[in-house]
Design an enzyme around this catalytic site. Structure first.
Site, PDB file in Angstrom:
ATOM      1  N   HIS A 294       0.830  -1.200   0.000  1.00 41.78           N
ATOM      2  CA  HIS A 294       0.000   0.000   0.000  1.00 41.78           C
ATOM      3  C   HIS A 294       0.870   1.258   0.000  1.00 41.78           C
ATOM      4  O   HIS A 294       1.857   1.326   0.720  1.00 41.78           O
ATOM      5  CB  HIS A 294      -0.867   0.057   1.261  1.00 41.78           C
ATOM      6  CG  HIS A 294      -1.998  -0.911   1.295  1.00 41.78           C
ATOM      7  ND1 HIS A 294      -1.841  -2.228   1.627  1.00 41.78           N
ATOM      8  CD2 HIS A 294      -3.322  -0.721   1.061  1.00 41.78           C
ATOM      9  CE1 HIS A 294      -3.025  -2.831   1.601  1.00 41.78           C
ATOM     10  NE2 HIS A 294      -3.939  -1.934   1.259  1.00 41.78           N
TER      11      HIS A 294
ATOM     12  N   ASN B 175       8.057  -4.072   2.920  1.00 42.26           N
ATOM     13  CA  ASN B 175       6.662  -3.785   3.216  1.00 42.26           C
ATOM     14  C   ASN B 175       6.315  -4.017   4.686  1.00 42.26           C
ATOM     15  O   ASN B 175       5.661  -3.186   5.317  1.00 42.26           O
ATOM     16  CB  ASN B 175       5.765  -4.670   2.333  1.00 42.26           C
ATOM     17  CG  ASN B 175       4.288  -4.416   2.545  1.00 42.26           C
ATOM     18  OD1 ASN B 175       3.852  -3.278   2.638  1.00 42.26           O
ATOM     19  ND2 ASN B 175       3.519  -5.475   2.621  1.00 42.26           N
TER      20      ASN B 175
ATOM     21  N   ASP C 162      15.317  17.101  -2.039  1.00 45.53           N
ATOM     22  CA  ASP C 162      16.139  17.352  -3.228  1.00 45.53           C
ATOM     23  C   ASP C 162      16.639  16.043  -3.833  1.00 45.53           C
ATOM     24  O   ASP C 162      16.616  15.857  -5.064  1.00 45.53           O
ATOM     25  CB  ASP C 162      17.337  18.231  -2.883  1.00 45.53           C
ATOM     26  CG  ASP C 162      17.015  19.714  -2.924  1.00 45.53           C
ATOM     27  OD1 ASP C 162      16.021  20.087  -3.579  1.00 45.53           O
ATOM     28  OD2 ASP C 162      17.751  20.495  -2.298  1.00 45.53           O
TER      29      ASP C 162
ATOM     30  N   GLU D 213      13.812  14.233  -5.524  1.00 47.87           N
ATOM     31  CA  GLU D 213      13.529  14.869  -6.805  1.00 47.87           C
ATOM     32  C   GLU D 213      14.563  14.494  -7.860  1.00 47.87           C
ATOM     33  O   GLU D 213      14.232  14.284  -9.031  1.00 47.87           O
ATOM     34  CB  GLU D 213      13.476  16.387  -6.627  1.00 47.87           C
ATOM     35  CG  GLU D 213      12.257  16.868  -5.839  1.00 47.87           C
ATOM     36  CD  GLU D 213      12.199  18.375  -5.732  1.00 47.87           C
ATOM     37  OE1 GLU D 213      11.086  18.914  -5.669  1.00 47.87           O
ATOM     38  OE2 GLU D 213      13.270  19.012  -5.709  1.00 47.87           O
TER      39      GLU D 213
ATOM     40  N   ASP E 217       9.288  17.601  -9.443  1.00 48.48           N
ATOM     41  CA  ASP E 217       9.351  18.763  -8.558  1.00 48.48           C
ATOM     42  C   ASP E 217       8.114  18.669  -7.676  1.00 48.48           C
ATOM     43  O   ASP E 217       6.988  18.860  -8.153  1.00 48.48           O
ATOM     44  CB  ASP E 217       9.344  20.045  -9.385  1.00 48.48           C
ATOM     45  CG  ASP E 217       9.436  21.291  -8.526  1.00 48.48           C
ATOM     46  OD1 ASP E 217       9.770  21.170  -7.343  1.00 48.48           O
ATOM     47  OD2 ASP E 217       9.165  22.382  -9.048  1.00 48.48           O
TER      48      ASP E 217
ATOM     49  N   GLU F 200      13.489  21.465   1.045  1.00 49.46           N
ATOM     50  CA  GLU F 200      13.919  20.386   0.151  1.00 49.46           C
ATOM     51  C   GLU F 200      15.382  20.022   0.336  1.00 49.46           C
ATOM     52  O   GLU F 200      15.787  18.898   0.028  1.00 49.46           O
ATOM     53  CB  GLU F 200      13.652  20.778  -1.296  1.00 49.46           C
ATOM     54  CG  GLU F 200      12.169  20.825  -1.619  1.00 49.46           C
ATOM     55  CD  GLU F 200      11.881  21.071  -3.079  1.00 49.46           C
ATOM     56  OE1 GLU F 200      12.827  21.415  -3.819  1.00 49.46           O
ATOM     57  OE2 GLU F 200      10.715  20.940  -3.479  1.00 49.46           O
TER      58      GLU F 200
END
Length: 259
Positions: free
Chosen positions: A108, A139, A233, A236, A242, A256
């Protein structure tokens, strides 16, 4: 990381929620953006929002609000996980059985326990579009340890959380039953606010949890989420998204970069 791209309206699968949209509830800073919106099919539900990738046959990301009110006494749904029939008929149909005997759990993104206020909320977490293949140890141990921490923050400290999670995939990922892409790693971002606060109250001191967890085997001695913290960061950089683009630039940059 700032990018300014719009998701075409024809890619949005929308369920109307009245005056307050699901996006405003679960992703008030806007949807994550990457270099191309072609693999972002947006689904907005009362319980969460997500971007579905028809090439990978799993979500790119799922975003949801979490506080004590989402927890309740509804028992966990029993039986098979649910094929998401809200997806276009041109997409591959992903079923419970695609994971059977694969060696991977149906992991999940929005945890079942996090949507137990009523039966409809709980069932929404069993839709296959909310599921990523995760190794049993990820998990059931490492990923779960952060889910427990989110539950503690909501129930014991009365926090308001904004959560986002997804996977990082190789260019040629392993696939379950020839369809479902297996992520190399799974990531999660949790923005933590005090009770009654909203995303308008986010500032440079706002607490953030960001983790990147390998989708592999973890020993029982190293299953705490705290061992896998990273920065937004870095997430990303790995995903190309972003994720907090609508926050003021100065606040976004501070949050970030924090580890």
């Amino acid at each position: 990381m700032k990018k300014f791209l719009l998701i075409p309206l024809f890619l949005i699968g929308y369920l109307s929620l009245g005056a307050q949209s699901s996006k405003n509830i679960h992703a008030p800073w806007g949807y994550p953006k990457d270099a191309s919106s072609k693999d972002d099919y947006i689904i907005e539900r009362k319980q969460y929002v997500l971007s579905y990738n028809a090439q990978l046959n799993v979500a790119n990301w799922v975003a949801w609000q979490l506080n004590a009110s989402w927890y309740g006494d509804t028992p966990r749904r029993s039986g098979k996980f649910i094929t998401d029939k809200s997806l276009p008929s041109t997409f591959s149909t992903i079923t419970h059985d695609d994971y059977t005997r694969s060696g991977y759990d149906r992991g999940h993104m929005v945890r079942s326990e996090e949507r137990t206020a009523n039966e409809q909320d709980n069932e929404s977490t069993f839709l296959m579009s909310n599921i990523l293949p995760q190794t049993p140890t990820l998990n059931q141990q490492t990923w779960l340890s952060l889910e427990y921490e989110c539950e503690r923050l909501c129930k014991s400290e009365g926090k308001e959380l904004y959560v986002m999670a997804g996977g990082v995939f190789s260019s040629n990922p392993v696939r379950l039953n020839g369809k479902v892409a297996v992520p190399d790693s799974c990531w999660k971002i949790v923005i933590i606010l005090d009770k009654g606060k909203t995303t308008k109250d986010i500032n440079a001191k706002t607490e953030v949890i960001a983790v990147m967890m390998k989708n592999g085997v973890y020993g029982k001695s190293n299953n705490s989420w705290e061992l896998y913290t990273t920065s937004i960061d870095d997430i990303e950089q790995s995903t190309g998204y972003d994720v907090l683009s609508n926050l003021p630039d100065n606040i976004e940059e501070i949050l970030e970069s924090r580890k």
